[in-house]
Structure formats: structure tokens, C-alpha cells
Design an enzyme around this catalytic site. Structure first.
Site, PDB file in Angstrom:
ATOM      1  CG  ASP A 102      -1.836  -1.138   1.322  1.00 37.73           C
ATOM      2  OD1 ASP A 102      -2.143  -1.698   0.251  1.00 37.73           O
ATOM      3  OD2 ASP A 102      -2.264  -1.484   2.439  1.00 37.73           O
TER       4      ASP A 102
HETATM    5  N1  URA Z   1      -1.085  -5.930   3.887  1.00 41.54           N
HETATM    6  C1  URA Z   1      -1.615  -4.698   3.885  1.00 41.54           C
HETATM    7  O1  URA Z   1      -2.668  -4.471   4.457  1.00 41.54           O
HETATM    8  N2  URA Z   1      -0.949  -3.720   3.251  1.00 41.54           N
HETATM    9  C2  URA Z   1       0.245  -3.907   2.629  1.00 41.54           C
HETATM   10  O2  URA Z   1       0.808  -2.959   2.085  1.00 41.54           O
HETATM   11  C3  URA Z   1       0.789  -5.196   2.637  1.00 41.54           C
HETATM   12  C4  URA Z   1       0.110  -6.194   3.271  1.00 41.54           C
END
Ligand code: URA
Length: 231
Positions: A102
Site C-alpha cells: 500500500d
Molecule cells: N497488507 C496490507 O494491508 N498492506 C500492505 O501494504 C501489505 C500487506
């Protein structure tokens, strides 16, 4: 470790003799510094340029990047900075991301030109553990730890998560290892046990651990051992 003249001859159309000439003429830089020694040994992650153009060896490329917050794990985005913007242009050609993060997640991002290799990291059929350092808004109860270890049901997802590994590091800091890569998986797993992720950092993928020497935004090429560890 390659010699500089060998590296130039292998990564450009120049012959070995012409590579030596180009080096002594000061047309070659190593990590931004002009270098006139044809026989110097190059560190594996050296960035070599000829007339200002980065030289890359033919074949596949494998890199790790310490992704800073705010950078999008995408190869294109018109509004936000993307991970590929952090790499020299010649290195970033044809790279894709093996396991996105993310925008607000930091840490280990793997980039490669090798589709089969990245498939072994991201395929749900392959058990490739990914470890995250998770800062929580609330302390994790013992029963929440157990639920995460056994598998939890995510919102709008009928399939429970596979068993995860949980290590409580501090009151609101845990290490969570999962072997899937569902959408926002870590955040949704913690939401499923009534908690909230306030910061998320990926530490490792399989046997590849984020190099502690890399500051946020920095990258290096993977070692042959790291590349072969994904198998
Ligand atoms: N899980 C998440 O919620 N976000 C990420 O960036 C990676 C794994």
C-alpha cells in the site's frame, strides 16, 4: 565482481579495447564518480554510466528497494510518485513489482524483469512467507494472537486466512508472517480481530530480508544467493 572494462564491454556495444579507451578518456563513472581504472573490481550494486547513460548487463534484473511511505507500488500513476521513479531510468526498463505494498506501507519491495521468479513469490499456490512489522493502535489480546495464528475471516471474503505466525515485540508492536497476499491483507486481518494498523513495514519475503544499510528510497541489486533462494 566484474572488472570495469569487462562490464562496459558486456553491457554496451563497445569492444574490450574500445571500453578501455572510453574508461581512460573519462567517459565512465562508477556511482557518480569518474573512473579511469579499467581493471578496478566493481561492487555488485555499482551503478556504471558511459557518457551519462546507465549500463546494464543483458539478462534479467532483480532489485530490492526500501519503499518510503507515500510512494505507490505501481509502474504508472499520473498523480503520485511511483517506486520506479526511485531507480535510474536504464535500470527500471521492463521491471515489475513482485508483491505490491500500500502507499502508506514502507519496507521491502522486490522488483524484477523475471516473470517466473515473481510468480513464485506472488502465486497463492506457492507458500512464500512475507513478514511485516505491524504497529497497532491497541495492545493485542492473547485471544487475538490465537485467532490470527489459526486464521481469521476477512470482510467480504468467504475464505479464512491461512494460519499466520505472530511475534509480540512490544505492547503495540508485532511481527506478523503470512503466506498469502490478499488485498490489504494485514490491515484487514487486524481489523478482523478488532484492532487497527497504525504503521506497516515489510521486513522480508521468503529468505530475502530488507538490507538494513538501505535508507528509505534506496535500492540495491539482489545477490545471486538471494535470487536463488526463491525457488
Ligand atoms: N497488507 C496490507 O494491508 N498492506 C500492505 O501494504 C501489505 C500487506
Amino acid at each position: 565482481m566484474a572488472r570495469l572494462d569487462q562490464f562496459i564491454a558486456a553491457s554496451t556495444p563497445l569492444s574490450r579495447k574500445d571500453a578501455k579507451r572510453a574508461i581512460s578518456a573519462g567517459r565512465v563513472q562508477v556511482d557518480g564518480v569518474p573512473c579511469t581504472g579499467a581493471n578496478i573490481k566493481l561492487p555488485v550494486d555499482a551503478v556504471v554510466t558511459l557518457d551519462g547513460q546507465t549500463c546494464t548487463l543483458p539478462g534479467e534484473r532483480y532489485l530490492m528497494l526500501n519503499k518510503p511511505a507515500g510512494v505507490v507500488s505501481a509502474t504508472r500513476d499520473s498523480e503520485h510518485p511511483i517506486a520506479l521513479d526511485l531507480l535510474p531510468e536504464a535500470l527500471s526498463v521492463n521491471l515489475h513489482i513482485a508483491g505490491r505494498l500500500d502507499a502508506d506501507t514502507t519496507g521491502l519491495l522486490l522488483l524484477t524483469t523475471d516473470g517466473q521468479w515473481s510468480h513464485r513469490i506472488t502465486s497463492p499456490r506457492v507458500d512464500c512467507p512475507k513478514t511485516y512489522r505491524v504497529t497497532l493502535s491497541d495492545e493485542l489480546s492473547e485471544s487475538a494472537v490465537q485467532q490470527l495464528q489459526q486464521g481469521v475471516s476477512l470482510r467480504n471474503d468467504p475464505q479464512p486466512t491461512r494460519p499466520a505466525r505472530v511475534r509480540v515485540l512490544e505492547q503495540r508492536l508485532i511481527e506478523l508472517t503470512i503466506s498469502e497476499g490478499r488485498y490489504h491483507q494485514v490491515k484487514r486481518m487486524l481489523a478482523a480481530v478488532g484492532n487497527h494498523v497504525s504503521a506497516l513495514h515489510r521486513v522480508s519475503i521468503g529468505a530475502i530480508t530488507l538490507d538494513p544499510a538501505l535508507e528509505p528510497g534506496q535500492y540495491r541489486v539482489l545477490t545471486p544467493k538471494e535470487i536463488d533462494s526463491v525457488g
